[in-house]
Design an enzyme around this catalytic site. Structure first.
Site, mmCIF file in Angstrom:
data_model
loop_
_atom_site.group_PDB
_atom_site.id
_atom_site.type_symbol
_atom_site.label_atom_id
_atom_site.label_comp_id
_atom_site.label_asym_id
_atom_site.label_seq_id
_atom_site.Cartn_x
_atom_site.Cartn_y
_atom_site.Cartn_z
ATOM 1 N N GLU A 50 29.111 39.454 35.700
ATOM 2 C CA GLU A 50 28.197 38.898 36.709
ATOM 3 C C GLU A 50 28.764 37.664 37.416
ATOM 4 O O GLU A 50 28.465 37.414 38.583
ATOM 5 C CB GLU A 50 26.840 38.567 36.094
ATOM 6 N N PHE B 137 13.276 40.706 24.545
ATOM 7 C CA PHE B 137 14.672 41.131 24.623
ATOM 8 C C PHE B 137 15.238 40.821 26.012
ATOM 9 O O PHE B 137 14.628 41.146 27.023
ATOM 10 C CB PHE B 137 14.774 42.641 24.339
ATOM 11 N N GLN B 138 16.373 40.203 26.045
ATOM 12 C CA GLN B 138 17.056 39.806 27.289
ATOM 13 C C GLN B 138 16.178 38.924 28.177
ATOM 14 O O GLN B 138 16.243 38.988 29.393
ATOM 15 C CB GLN B 138 17.571 41.028 28.058
ATOM 16 N N LYS C 156 10.111 42.695 35.799
ATOM 17 C CA LYS C 156 10.279 44.140 35.928
ATOM 18 C C LYS C 156 9.029 44.834 36.477
ATOM 19 O O LYS C 156 9.111 45.753 37.287
ATOM 20 C CB LYS C 156 10.665 44.749 34.561
ATOM 21 N N MET D 137 47.603 21.585 35.375
ATOM 22 C CA MET D 137 46.989 20.330 35.802
ATOM 23 C C MET D 137 46.624 19.465 34.597
ATOM 24 O O MET D 137 46.792 18.252 34.614
ATOM 25 C CB MET D 137 45.751 20.613 36.665
#
Lengths: 577, 170
Positions: free
Chosen positions: A51, A113-114, A163, A483
């Site tokens: 993502e 969940f999630q 949802k 760096m």
């Protein structure tokens, strides 16, 4: 009127916003939306491999095109993985609309969940966010999100969609609003004439002016106006890291990038100027060094679309809050060429040229070329510049390679230099290059990276294969986190804490080949230019060019921490203070 | 120190955006009060901020950038009135409480509850007056206090009302 569900309304609203590409990754809470995507053909969904890459790709697309980038992720880990991308866009004021799935409304707050509190987690790094509370409000929220994302100071907007709000069985009449009312949002209004007059008067009086232009000139499409002003005044122009390309690097008035790793002449000019005109730049700490010692003799004018950026770090004499293009036009209309102190500015330009001759960018490099066989990272960028005729879109990751690209690739046009300037996000380069390549399939798109950064989003080589994205990856491989190593060399007595890979680096050539791409390895300076030409000429292939560069090279100039703008190290052994 | 009045959308998350701004940018809030207004779509928030003037001006700019914020007013820069309400619980007799209230001027006090050996007193005054009053109480007998934070409003025509409903078309 066709009825829509929340899910199909969401996608239809994106189509009504002329969204062509939606970068994302599916998951449980977003399944109704993904089903709606399947059943239409206006919005193309691009399946990334992580993502974070979806957001960076949309971000690269937005930077290169000036349009709003669009992202779709699922709840929980989908949303949290997107966070780094959102923060990256926020820091650089990039317009994005990020849609995140959320658990159903009745589950919110139950540790389902999630489930993650996306509104809460993203709050400090978004311009605004919406939690959808009824399916019917989706078209209006999408409209608001796009307006907020791209007007004023642009930025990312999150739409969190539970949802149940996308339930395919709940249908309603769809209408996309033509305009919307927002009592709590406005863009800056006109600047008062008196402010313009004051700015013009300072510009006309200036003997040592510097036009200091940032990303706001690119976002505000004001490059032409900036060029005109520079021409009228014959004034030197410096660009910030975010502003590269806002003013052409090959223009005779261009004095290079300023700041931490800016050119000697740009930083000296900022220190000695009697007038600094900041245009769409925010006096970031990387460009001011110590604000208490910052350009004490200069009058300052600050043009910015964000009122909050004005006098946040540096106090100014004239503030111009609004649209860069409009304000510059007003200035150009009022400024009187006859009043400009051309004689003094001529002397000033000569002084700057002298600085360039003493410690200009190529100075040390040319000396070194004759003394060593190893490839210097700067030479790779110069070779890339040559092979692409200076016309490529260059994305970069973060570190030494980013600074070398910024210093040595001379960007003549806005939107060609795509990098994470504010947040400094490693892993940005490859996915953002994908977004650019989608928008400009016929242009050269090159990701300049290092062996550290590229491994942070290397999984996207697979996405590039799936969608046929022949970007070029130039890996400045110095076998260390360069760096960090530079700072450990300079400030920590060469104690290399956790910057080496102990022979664990992959064979990048084989790695690229395993994804179906072309891999190349270059170790010898004598073959650099030829291989670079070969790489760039393979228009239909993604080429991963792994270039072994001098592992001990540092980026210079480098401003001395806590000092003023004239206090720099110009090489490992030379400093100006 | 500045006294700031904010009108914001009565939306979920709006308060956390305002409060979050303060923690995110390291500004200190001394007191904060928030409640709905006569327009049910709006909440009014009043806060006291202990920062230097330059920081206050940055705070006002940043508050104006929060999209749920409709209007911001610096009450310290206009003519305004302000007061604070507090409730204290003391372990004293009602007689002692009445005595305390009599000597509380300019703070206005009133007994609002008496249960077992505890008395609760409602106080109204400026925040300094309430501060002073609370300091004067006997520490052994002073058990609890809750304060509203400083409330305030501009006088006369200094309204905190948004008339700027912008229609954006594109």
């Amino acid at each position: 009127m066709k009825k829509e569900s929340g899910g199909s309304a969401l996608i239809r609203a994106l189509a009504d916003e002329n969204v062509e590409l939606l970068f994302g990754y599916p998951g449980g809470a977003a399944l109704h939306i993904y089903d709606a995507i399947y059943q239409q053909d206006k919005v193309q969904h691009i399946l990334v491999r992580h993502e974070q890459a979806a957001v960076h790709a949309a971000d690269g697309y937005a930077r290169a095109t000036g349009k709003v980038g669009t992202v779709l992720v699922t709840s929980g880990p989908g949303a949290t993985n997107a966070i780094t991308g959102i923060a990256t866009a926020y820091m650089d004021s990039i317009p994005l609309v990020v849609i995140s799935g959320q658990v159903a409304s009745h589950l919110i707050g139950t540790d389902a969940f999630q489930e993650t509190d996306m509104m809460g987690i993203s709050r400090p790094i978004v311009k605004h966010s919406f939690l959808i509370q009824s399916p019917e409000e989706i078209p209006e929220v999408v409209k608001k999100a796009f307006i907020i994302a791209k007007t004023g100071k642009p930025g990312p907007v999150v739409i969190d969609v539970p949802k149940d709000m996308t339930d395919p069985n709940h249908l309603f009449d769809y209408q996309y609003p033509k305009d919307i009312k927002m009592r709590s949002y406005s863009v800056p209004s006109e600047v008062e004439e008196s402010n313009i007059d004051e700015a013009v008067s300072l510009l006309e009086k200036a003997k040592k002016p510097v036009l200091y232009a940032g990303g706001g000139i690119i976002q505000g499409n004001a490059s032409e106006e900036l060029k005109k002003l520079a021409k009228i005044m014959n004034a030197p122009v410096t660009n910030t890291l975010m502003g590269l390309g806002a003013f052409p690097a090959t223009h005779e008035n261009f004095i290079g990038m300023l700041g931490m790793h800016g050119t000697y002449e740009a930083n000296m000019a900022m220190h000695e100027a009697d007038l600094i005109f900041a245009l769409g730049s925010r006096f970031d700490d990387r460009t001011t060094n110590n604000p208490q010692k910052y350009s004490l003799n200069a009058k300052k004018i600050h043009l910015d679309c964000d009122y909050g950026s004005i006098e946040k770090i540096i106090n100014v004499d004239v503030s111009l809050n609004g649209d860069a293009k409009k304000i510059l036009k007003q200035i150009l209309n009022k400024i009187n060429t006859k009043n400009i102190d051309k004689a003094s500015i001529d002397i000033w330009n000569k002084e700057i040229l002298n600085w360039r001759e003493t410690h200009g960018l190529n100075h040390d490099l040319l000396d070194k070329k004759f003394h060593q066989k190893q490839i210097l990272p700067q030479q790779v960028i110069q070779s890339l510049y040559k092979s692409t005729n200076g016309k490529a879109f260059i994305t970069s990751d973060v570190g030494q390679h980013q600074m070398f690209a910024a210093q040595y690739y001379k960007f003549d046009e806005p939107r060609k230099w795509i990098n994470s300037g504010g947040l400094g996000t490693m892993g940005f380069g490859l996915p953002s290059a994908m977004g650019v390549k989608f928008a400009f399939p016929d242009e050269d798109v090159v990701c300049v990276t290092g062996e550290g950064s590229i491994q942070m989003c290397i999984q996207e080589l697979s996405t590039c294969m799936q969608y046929g994205l022949p970007v070029k990856i130039i890996n400045l491989n110095n076998r260390a986190l360069g760096m960090v190593k530079q700072w450990q060399d300079m400030q920590y007595g060469g104690r290399y804490s956790s910057i080496l890979y102990e022979d664990s680096l992959p064979d990048f050539v084989k790695l690229a080949e395993s994804y179906g791409h072309v891999g190349m390895k270059v170790e010898d300076i004598s073959e650099l230019e030829e291989r670079m030409d070969e790489c760039i000429s393979m228009k239909d292939k993604l080429v991963f060019m792994d270039v072994y560069v001098d592992p001990d090279e540092h980026v210079y100039p480098m401003l001395e921490a806590g000092g003023n703008m004239s206090e720099m190290r110009v090489s490992k052994t030379k400093k100006t203070f | 120190m500045s006294h700031i009045s904010i009108l914001m959308e009565n939306q979920p998350g709006a308060l956390s955006r305002v409060v979050g701004l303060f923690s995110q940018r390291g500004y200190n809030i001394d007191s904060l009060s928030v409640a709905p207004t006569n327009d049910s779509s709006l909440s009014r928030l009043t806060m006291v901020v202990k920062e230097e003037e330059s920081v206050i001006s940055q705070i006002l700019k940043q508050l104006n950038k929060v999209i749920d914020v409709v209007e911001v007013q610096n009450l310290s820069e206009i003519e305004s009135v302000s007061l604070e309400i507090a409730i204290v619980k003391l372990k004293i007799t009602e007689k002692e409480a009445k005595k305390i209230i009599e000597s509380a001027f300019p703070v206005v006090g009133e007994i609002i509850n008496h249960k077992d050996e505890f008395v609760m007193i409602k106080l109204i005054g400026s925040n300094h007056e309430v501060d002073d009053f609370l300091l004067s109480l006997n520490k052994q007998k002073f058990l609890e206090v809750t304060r509203s934070g400083l409330l305030g409003m501009g006088t006369g025509e200094n309204f905190l009302i948004s008339e700027s409903e912008t229609t954006i078309e594109y």
